[in-house]
Design a protein around this motif. Structure first.
Motif, PDB file in Angstrom:
ATOM      1  N   ASP A 241       0.838  -1.192   0.000  1.00 50.13           N
ATOM      2  CA  ASP A 241       0.000   0.000   0.000  1.00 50.13           C
ATOM      3  C   ASP A 241       0.872   1.241   0.000  1.00 50.13           C
ATOM      4  O   ASP A 241       1.753   1.400   0.859  1.00 50.13           O
ATOM      5  CB  ASP A 241      -0.906   0.014   1.245  1.00 50.13           C
ATOM      6  N   PHE A 242       0.658   2.139  -0.948  1.00 46.90           N
ATOM      7  CA  PHE A 242       1.320   3.441  -0.929  1.00 46.90           C
ATOM      8  C   PHE A 242       0.485   4.421  -1.734  1.00 46.90           C
ATOM      9  O   PHE A 242      -0.331   4.040  -2.569  1.00 46.90           O
ATOM     10  CB  PHE A 242       2.751   3.360  -1.492  1.00 46.90           C
ATOM     11  N   VAL A 243       0.676   5.697  -1.435  1.00 49.71           N
ATOM     12  CA  VAL A 243       0.003   6.771  -2.165  1.00 49.71           C
ATOM     13  C   VAL A 243       1.064   7.663  -2.772  1.00 49.71           C
ATOM     14  O   VAL A 243       1.963   8.144  -2.059  1.00 49.71           O
ATOM     15  CB  VAL A 243      -0.908   7.612  -1.237  1.00 49.71           C
ATOM     16  N   CYS A 244       0.994   7.875  -4.091  1.00 47.98           N
ATOM     17  CA  CYS A 244       1.890   8.802  -4.779  1.00 47.98           C
ATOM     18  C   CYS A 244       1.120  10.108  -4.967  1.00 47.98           C
ATOM     19  O   CYS A 244       0.211  10.186  -5.804  1.00 47.98           O
ATOM     20  CB  CYS A 244       2.338   8.222  -6.122  1.00 47.98           C
ATOM     21  N   SER A 245       1.450  11.114  -4.158  1.00 46.17           N
ATOM     22  CA  SER A 245       0.661  12.345  -4.162  1.00 46.17           C
ATOM     23  C   SER A 245       1.178  13.392  -5.146  1.00 46.17           C
ATOM     24  O   SER A 245       0.436  14.293  -5.545  1.00 46.17           O
ATOM     25  CB  SER A 245       0.613  12.940  -2.751  1.00 46.17           C
ATOM     26  N   PHE A 269       6.688  11.776  -4.844  1.00 46.04           N
ATOM     27  CA  PHE A 269       6.482  11.972  -3.407  1.00 46.04           C
ATOM     28  C   PHE A 269       5.505  10.904  -2.946  1.00 46.04           C
ATOM     29  O   PHE A 269       4.340  10.876  -3.367  1.00 46.04           O
ATOM     30  CB  PHE A 269       5.920  13.359  -3.110  1.00 46.04           C
ATOM     31  N   ILE A 270       5.992  10.015  -2.088  1.00 47.08           N
ATOM     32  CA  ILE A 270       5.221   8.818  -1.716  1.00 47.08           C
ATOM     33  C   ILE A 270       4.960   8.808  -0.213  1.00 47.08           C
ATOM     34  O   ILE A 270       5.833   9.125   0.596  1.00 47.08           O
ATOM     35  CB  ILE A 270       5.963   7.542  -2.149  1.00 47.08           C
ATOM     36  N   PHE A 321     -11.307   9.482  -4.550  1.00 51.43           N
ATOM     37  CA  PHE A 321     -10.733  10.831  -4.523  1.00 51.43           C
ATOM     38  C   PHE A 321      -9.823  11.091  -5.724  1.00 51.43           C
ATOM     39  O   PHE A 321      -9.850  12.166  -6.310  1.00 51.43           O
ATOM     40  CB  PHE A 321      -9.950  11.042  -3.222  1.00 51.43           C
ATOM     41  N   SER A 322      -9.008  10.100  -6.085  1.00 56.59           N
ATOM     42  CA  SER A 322      -8.048  10.315  -7.172  1.00 56.59           C
ATOM     43  C   SER A 322      -8.723  10.368  -8.533  1.00 56.59           C
ATOM     44  O   SER A 322      -8.499  11.288  -9.323  1.00 56.59           O
ATOM     45  CB  SER A 322      -6.982   9.211  -7.153  1.00 56.59           C
ATOM     46  N   SER A 323      -9.591   9.402  -8.832  1.00 53.25           N
ATOM     47  CA  SER A 323     -10.177   9.310 -10.168  1.00 53.25           C
ATOM     48  C   SER A 323     -11.271  10.339 -10.413  1.00 53.25           C
ATOM     49  O   SER A 323     -11.420  10.846 -11.528  1.00 53.25           O
ATOM     50  CB  SER A 323     -10.734   7.892 -10.389  1.00 53.25           C
ATOM     51  N   VAL A 324     -12.044  10.665  -9.377  1.00 49.28           N
ATOM     52  CA  VAL A 324     -13.181  11.579  -9.559  1.00 49.28           C
ATOM     53  C   VAL A 324     -12.798  13.030  -9.250  1.00 49.28           C
ATOM     54  O   VAL A 324     -13.162  13.954  -9.987  1.00 49.28           O
ATOM     55  CB  VAL A 324     -14.368  11.154  -8.682  1.00 49.28           C
ATOM     56  N   TYR A 325     -12.030  13.232  -8.168  1.00 49.16           N
ATOM     57  CA  TYR A 325     -11.738  14.599  -7.740  1.00 49.16           C
ATOM     58  C   TYR A 325     -10.349  15.075  -8.140  1.00 49.16           C
ATOM     59  O   TYR A 325     -10.044  16.264  -8.010  1.00 49.16           O
ATOM     60  CB  TYR A 325     -11.889  14.709  -6.214  1.00 49.16           C
ATOM     61  N   GLY A 326      -9.487  14.160  -8.584  1.00 49.28           N
ATOM     62  CA  GLY A 326      -8.155  14.567  -9.010  1.00 49.28           C
ATOM     63  C   GLY A 326      -7.238  14.964  -7.875  1.00 49.28           C
ATOM     64  O   GLY A 326      -6.325  15.776  -8.067  1.00 49.28           O
ATOM     65  N   VAL A 327      -7.445  14.413  -6.687  1.00 49.25           N
ATOM     66  CA  VAL A 327      -6.586  14.691  -5.541  1.00 49.25           C
ATOM     67  C   VAL A 327      -6.157  13.366  -4.921  1.00 49.25           C
ATOM     68  O   VAL A 327      -6.697  12.309  -5.247  1.00 49.25           O
ATOM     69  CB  VAL A 327      -7.307  15.544  -4.481  1.00 49.25           C
ATOM     70  N   ASN A 328      -5.207  13.432  -4.020  1.00 51.42           N
ATOM     71  CA  ASN A 328      -4.762  12.231  -3.313  1.00 51.42           C
ATOM     72  C   ASN A 328      -4.878  12.437  -1.816  1.00 51.42           C
ATOM     73  O   ASN A 328      -4.578  13.531  -1.295  1.00 51.42           O
ATOM     74  CB  ASN A 328      -3.310  11.897  -3.662  1.00 51.42           C
ATOM     75  N   GLU A 338      -1.995   9.187  13.819  1.00 49.66           N
ATOM     76  CA  GLU A 338      -1.961   9.263  12.363  1.00 49.66           C
ATOM     77  C   GLU A 338      -1.992   7.865  11.758  1.00 49.66           C
ATOM     78  O   GLU A 338      -1.240   6.979  12.160  1.00 49.66           O
ATOM     79  CB  GLU A 338      -0.717  10.017  11.891  1.00 49.66           C
ATOM     80  N   LEU A 339      -2.873   7.665  10.784  1.00 47.10           N
ATOM     81  CA  LEU A 339      -3.043   6.390  10.114  1.00 47.10           C
ATOM     82  C   LEU A 339      -2.712   6.550   8.639  1.00 47.10           C
ATOM     83  O   LEU A 339      -2.985   7.592   8.033  1.00 47.10           O
ATOM     84  CB  LEU A 339      -4.484   5.883  10.261  1.00 47.10           C
ATOM     85  N   PHE A 340      -2.124   5.518   8.052  1.00 47.30           N
ATOM     86  CA  PHE A 340      -1.890   5.529   6.614  1.00 47.30           C
ATOM     87  C   PHE A 340      -3.231   5.412   5.885  1.00 47.30           C
ATOM     88  O   PHE A 340      -4.107   4.650   6.283  1.00 47.30           O
ATOM     89  CB  PHE A 340      -0.973   4.374   6.207  1.00 47.30           C
ATOM     90  N   ALA A 341      -3.355   6.168   4.798  1.00 50.43           N
ATOM     91  CA  ALA A 341      -4.631   6.228   4.078  1.00 50.43           C
ATOM     92  C   ALA A 341      -4.805   5.015   3.166  1.00 50.43           C
ATOM     93  O   ALA A 341      -4.751   5.120   1.933  1.00 50.43           O
ATOM     94  CB  ALA A 341      -4.709   7.522   3.269  1.00 50.43           C
TER      95      ALA A 341
END
Length: 560
Positions: A241-245, A269-270, A321-328, A338-341
């Motif tokens: 699991d990772f998010v590339c913002s 930026f991950i 959030f990513s596909s519809v709103y274009g944000v991460n 703090e929790l990982f998303a």
């Protein structure tokens, strides 16, 4: 002046009853702030103020005192359940099982020592002595909800002739508070603990749960395999699991989505779980320094507060959030942690979500999630009273147990507590918004507690002097002290020598087992780390539940 005299003497008057409670609670709270040897009794002093009022003849009709007492108890235990519910089941994680087992051992030892004192020091032929020892035990372990549960169970067994066990509770409570702290200090010398060494050990082991703690880093793509691959393909292949913002490609910064193609030399930026950081770096490339503020496309990072009830319980993956709103979304803050998303993480009202993207798109997400602090200021009254309704019904269910003349019930203490824990943890699944600000929870909880303590004290005040001073008051004091310290010394030494727990964690575990905030405050004063608070919060939910449950079981099995 007759009207003023009538105000203080007419026990049937609503004004008199309201004035009585106001005086007892205000006096008890103010006196409870006075420290003896650096330790204060806190809000529990309301009980002693109530006893004084009852002894002086200031009272109210018994049925009204009983109603206020029971309603205060329901409100108190329900708000406790809502508070501990979100972390109740998570407290059985790594290390938590051992700490909770030790807490259970201490609770069982409290009961065992109580029975031993009863058979050694008291006349077992008297039907009053065992109930009084139960009250003494709950004073010794400084657990007021347990006193309420025992009171209710005694009313089931004895009816209107139930003994006033608050006298035993009041005798044992002061030494109970001091005995908990004193016993934890004694463990330190028995086990030859050096506080400096314990601090150093905590420093070396100060890693939080690496599976949920978010880790942020900038990485340059260097793996030839990744050239021409999409973010989704890389994510599926890596199985982490990772998010590339953000992505820096040919000097331009943009927000990547699942279809973004990686090329060699791209800088990413991950955000990922701390436990997965090393594997992700090894697969993609080495870490680099990137000034993400220098960018031609204005991007913002913003913490957004989840306040819309329609979002409650939805997973991050379902929000798109990513596909519809274009944000991460990179991480979520919940109850100070703090929790990982992760896509599977379910959002709850009160969460703070870190969103990265163009400012206008981030603002759209803020509108979607609510982001209205004012909306959280009002407690969700409907959820509270729906839970109380279900809790009372659940607590009233009779369960026939062979050998007991009356059916076993969880009652108005156990039923609402269990339902509150379940609602606090899983309420979002049935669209119940359980979020309540800390101040609102504490206010409702304290109001319930002082109403309960004042009622118990006023009812017990009339017979307190004869019971304690002319009766077995001294016995209640020293037997209560034995009930306090013997289990702590046994469990504390076992936790240290057998399970090798850090001494500060043991201090927190003992304070949580005895549900005693002054002991936690002392532990925090001698430790600069969060170990005492972790130990306290790990065992507190189960301990509170077991204290209430064992109160009823002991009464029904031993006195029924």
């Amino acid at each position: 002046m007759e009207w003023l005299l009538n105000l203080f003497t007419n026990s049937e008057s609503v004004a008199h009853i309201a004035m009585l409670y106001a005086i007892v609670i205000a006096l008890g709270v103010l006196l409870g702030k006075i420290k003896f040897g650096g330790i204060s009794l806190g809000v529990t002093f309301v009980l002693f103020a109530g006893i004084l009022a009852g002894h002086l003849g200031m009272t109210a009709p018994t049925d009204i005192l009983t109603f206020v007492q029971d309603f205060g108890l329901i409100l108190f235990v329900f708000m406790i359940g809502l508070q501990v519910g979100p972390g109740f089941f998570e407290s059985f994680g790594e290390g938590g099982i051992q700490l909770n087992l030790l807490a259970m051992g201490a609770i069982l030892l409290n009961v065992a020592v109580m029975f031993a004192c009863y058979f050694i020091f008291f006349d077992t032929s008297s039907p009053v002595n065992l109930p009084m020892m139960i009250g003494t035990m709950y004073g010794a372990v400084t657990n007021t909800p347990g006193l309420g549960a025992a009171n209710e169970a005694l009313s089931t067994v004895f009816g209107s002739n139930a003994p006033m066990i608050a006298s035993g509770y009041a005798c044992a409570y002061p030494l109970g508070v001091m005995g908990i702290i004193g016993a934890t200090i004694l463990i330190r010398y028995i086990c030859k603990v050096k506080l400096d060494n314990e601090e150093k050990a905590l420093e070396e082991a100060s890693k939080t749960n690496a599976a949920v703690k978010p880790h942020m880093m900038s990485i340059q793509v260097e793996n030839q395999y990744l050239a021409g691959r999409t973010l989704l393909e890389v994510h599926d292949f890596l199985k982490r699991d990772f998010v590339c913002s953000r992505i820096l490609h040919d000097g331009h910064v943009s927000i990547p989505n699942r279809d973004t193609v990686f090329e060699l030399g791209d800088k990413l930026f991950i955000v990922c779980p701390e436990a997965d950081a090393e594997a992700i770096v090894a697969f993609i490339g080495h870490e680099v320094e990137v000034d993400w503020q220098e960018q031609d496309m204005p991007l913002v990072s913003k913490r957004i507060l989840v306040t819309r009830s329609s979002v409650n319980g939805k997973t991050l993956g379902a929000m798109h959030f990513s596909s519809v709103y274009g944000v991460n979304v990179t991480r979520v803050t919940r109850q100070g942690m703090e929790l990982f998303a992760s896509p599977s993480l379910a959002l709850q009202v009160g969460d703070r979500v870190m969103v990265v993207g163009p400012e206008d798109l981030v603002n759209r997400v803020a509108d979607k999630l609510g982001n209205s602090v004012r909306r959280l200021d009002a407690p969700n009254i409907a959820t509270i009273f729906i839970g109380i309704i279900v809790g009372i019904i659940f607590g009233s269910l009779p369960v026939a147990v062979p050998g007991i003349p009356v059916p076993v019930k969880l009652g108005i203490a156990g039923g609402p507590l269990i339902i509150a824990i379940l609602i606090g943890r899983y309420g979002y699944k049935i669209h119940l918004v359980t979020y309540t600000t800390t101040s609102a929870n504490l206010m409702l909880r304290e109001i319930g507690l002082v109403l309960f303590l004042a009622s118990v004290g006023i009812k017990a005040g009339a017979t307190f002097w004869d019971t304690v001073v002319a009766g077995d008051g001294v016995k209640y004091v020293y037997t209560g002290f034995l009930i306090t310290i013997i289990p702590i010394l046994i469990i504390g030494v076992v936790a240290r020598l057998k399970f090798k727990f850090n001494y500060f964690t043991i201090m927190g575990m003992i304070a949580g087992t005895y549900t005693d905030p002054p002991a936690l405050a002392y532990a925090n004063s001698v430790c600069s780390k969060e170990a005492p608070a972790v130990g306290y919060s790990t065992v507190y939910p189960l301990s509170m539940f077991l204290r209430i449950l064992t109160a009823q079981l002991v009464v029904l099995f031993a006195c029924g």
